[in-house]
Enzyme design. Structure first.
Site, mmCIF file in Angstrom:
data_model
loop_
_atom_site.group_PDB
_atom_site.id
_atom_site.type_symbol
_atom_site.label_atom_id
_atom_site.label_comp_id
_atom_site.label_asym_id
_atom_site.label_seq_id
_atom_site.Cartn_x
_atom_site.Cartn_y
_atom_site.Cartn_z
ATOM 1 N N ASP A 298 0.814 -1.216 0.000
ATOM 2 C CA ASP A 298 0.000 0.000 0.000
ATOM 3 C C ASP A 298 0.848 1.266 0.000
ATOM 4 O OD1 ASP A 298 -1.974 -1.865 0.426
ATOM 5 O OD2 ASP A 298 -2.847 -0.850 2.164
ATOM 6 N N ASP A 299 0.191 2.354 -0.379
ATOM 7 C CA ASP A 299 0.621 3.744 -0.122
ATOM 8 C C ASP A 299 1.598 4.315 -1.131
ATOM 9 O OD1 ASP A 299 -0.981 3.506 2.029
ATOM 10 O OD2 ASP A 299 0.536 3.915 3.548
ATOM 11 N N HIS A 348 -6.123 2.973 -3.834
ATOM 12 C CA HIS A 348 -6.007 3.295 -2.394
ATOM 13 C C HIS A 348 -6.335 4.778 -2.172
ATOM 14 C CE1 HIS A 348 -4.894 2.186 1.618
ATOM 15 N NE2 HIS A 348 -3.723 2.797 1.656
ATOM 16 N N HIS A 352 -5.386 9.551 0.389
ATOM 17 C CA HIS A 352 -5.345 8.723 1.593
ATOM 18 C C HIS A 352 -6.151 9.270 2.774
ATOM 19 C CE1 HIS A 352 -3.446 5.895 4.496
ATOM 20 N NE2 HIS A 352 -3.190 5.188 3.433
ATOM 21 N N TYR A 389 -6.506 2.903 5.963
ATOM 22 C CA TYR A 389 -6.643 2.481 7.357
ATOM 23 C C TYR A 389 -7.661 1.343 7.519
ATOM 24 C CZ TYR A 389 -4.691 7.167 7.457
ATOM 25 O OH TYR A 389 -3.930 8.285 7.182
ATOM 26 N N HIS A 442 3.768 -1.992 3.275
ATOM 27 C CA HIS A 442 3.820 -0.647 2.683
ATOM 28 C C HIS A 442 5.133 -0.464 1.940
ATOM 29 C CE1 HIS A 442 0.950 -0.498 6.031
ATOM 30 N NE2 HIS A 442 0.281 0.335 5.258
#
Ligand code: ZN
Length: 486
Positions: A298-299, A348, A352, A389, A442
């Site tokens: 992710d991210d 995603h 965020h 989250y 991540h």
């Protein structure tokens, strides 16, 4: 400070501004008013800057969520430091919040960025912050104009000739009167000596000044509001250079920093058990027969995600990348490689946020802008959503269902954002691994990227097949939530 002093002087003699305005104020809203067109900010595509990357600071702690992104420029850590400095105070203040225990929606700070100018003379970056604590919400924006000759961030007032400031303020008041979103009493109050009101100035696509106010400064909306102001005769030479950088951008090709900041210590890679084997490509895997695991990252993407792609490719392993839209726009070449090498593309959101805090329209916008960016880079529109989250509710599920997207959560979490140690991440993933697991990590963290070669080796050695989420879960139902492949 010049601006404050002049501002006070002008406000004192701004006599005629109580006259009825040609457009109704929001309180008197009228359906017959001429349609108002909000100004559009001139932005620069990040790909125009060769080597531009993204730096993310994050916290996924229950006490407060943080996702702060700033751009980084090749060989210019000092420029990134100038941007970090702008938001450090805010980050420090946020982390001292008292957290109510019973809040479903966690306190949150999100900072996203856009390039608003780029040339060999000047780089402009708009930083937008959304901060929520309990029931309150604060949306704000600022611009940082960096003079590449002195390598300093210059105050917004430097864009304007000193003797033109009274005229600028008159034009801002006039623009406010023509803008139905603006509460002109609030605007006048703002003009009463608050330099903070002028920390966000850039340019519109037409070359007017874009003067932006934070939430609750001049309007009741939760988001910042900008007015367009004719710039003719107002700009300093630096302001002219900034406007050129906004309207006719070019690669700044920033020279290496004169005295580079110390770089982070190199990350230690745990020793890999190096008996590699190549597995069948994703898509050919039957997870009712094979022991499958889905790794998810992710991210990102960041430029260094390429290292992780190398590690996956060398081992014939597949994964799923849940990408943040603004990072996709900055690193489309990484996204193309992710797609080309058979990994799954996931959404995603754009910057965020905690989606459970947003209304359905905003949720949709977060998701669709990101899917647009991924499709622009790869030609493929993602059908997998991971809410930041893991925060989801009926509204998020409803939008996901509308957009034909399944919500992919996880059931193995090594907390790699918290413990930045490759050995710890490695141990936790390998210990918690089980058949049909979905593993959260991540790829923005160097410690996580360093951990994965050995993790992949160990999982393969233990008999697992590393597959994408769509391989693990055959019939994904739009809107539904999945934690694993069971
Ligand atoms: Zn995330």
């Amino acid at each position: 400070m010049t601006l404050v002093a002049l501002l006070l002087g002008v406000t004192a003699c701004a006599g005629g501004t109580d006259a009825p305005s040609p457009t109704p104020s929001p309180a008197e809203g009228s359906a017959t008013a001429a349609p108002f067109v909000a100004p559009e900010l001139a932005t620069v595509e990040p790909v125009m800057v060769d080597g531009l990357d993204v730096e993310v600071t994050e916290s996924l702690a229950d006490t407060g969520y943080v996702y702060v992104a700033v751009p980084t420029f090749p060989d210019a850590p000092d420029i990134t430091q100038l941007l970090r400095d702008q938001i450090q105070g805010r980050l420090d203040a946020f982390q001292q919040f008292e957290v109510p225990d019973d809040e479903d929606v966690k306190p949150e700070l999100t900072v996203s960025w856009r390039l608003v100018g780029a040339s060999p003379a000047v780089v402009g970056v708009r930083l937008a912050a959304a901060e929520a604590g309990g029931a309150t919400f604060d949306g704000s924006a600022q611009t940082v104009w960096i003079d590449l000759e002195t390598r300093e961030a210059r105050p917004v007032a430097d864009l304007i000739e000193a003797d033109a400031v009274p005229e600028l303020l008159d034009r801002i008041l006039a623009a406010g009167e023509a803008d139905p979103r603006i509460d002109n009493q609030m605007l006048h109050d703002q003009m009463d000596g608050e330099l903070e009101a002028f920390d966000a100035v850039a340019f519109t696509r037409e070359g007017d000044l874009w003067v932006e106010f934070d939430r609750a400064q001049v309007a009741t909306s939760t988001q910042p509001v900008a007015v367009a102001v004719d710039a003719d005769g107002l700009l300093s030479p630096f302001g002219e250079a900034a406007r050129d950088a906004a309207l006719e951008p070019s690669d700044p090709a920033i020279a290496p920093a004169p005295s580079p900041s110390p770089t982070a210590a190199p990350v230690t890679t745990p020793t890999a058990a190096s008996s590699l084997q190549t597995q069948a490509l994703a898509g050919d895997t039957d997870c009712t027969v094979e022991q499958c695991i889905a790794l998810t990252f992710d991210d990102g993407p960041v430029a260094a995600t390429m290292d992780l792609l190398d590690a996956l490719a060398e081992r014939g392993a597949k994964a799923t990348f849940f990408m943040v839209g603004q990072n996709v726009a900055a690193n489309p070449d990484v996204v193309r490689r992710i797609a080309d090498e058979g990994h799954a593309l996931g959404n995603h959101t754009w910057d965020h946020p905690q989606l459970t805090r947003l209304d359905a329209d905003s949720i949709r916008q977060e998701i669709e802008s990101t899917s647009d960016a991924i499709e622009d880079a790869t030609g493929v529109r993602p059908s997998l959503l991971r809410p930041p989250y893991g925060a989801t509710d009926d509204a998020v599920a409803g939008v996901a269902a509308d957009l034909g997207m399944a919500q992919i959560l996880w059931d193995v979490d090594p907390e790699d954002w918290k413990d930045r140690d490759a050995g710890t991440v490695h141990q936790r993933v390998v210990d918690a691994a089980h058949r049909n697991a979905i593993v959260l990590s991540h790829d923005i963290h160097d410690t996580t990227r360093a951990a994965y070669p050995a993790i992949i080796d160990d999982l393969i050695a233990a008999g697992y097949t590393l597959v994408t989420v769509p391989d693990l879960l055959d019939d994904l139902e739009p809107g539904a939530r999945y934690f694993n492949g069971d």
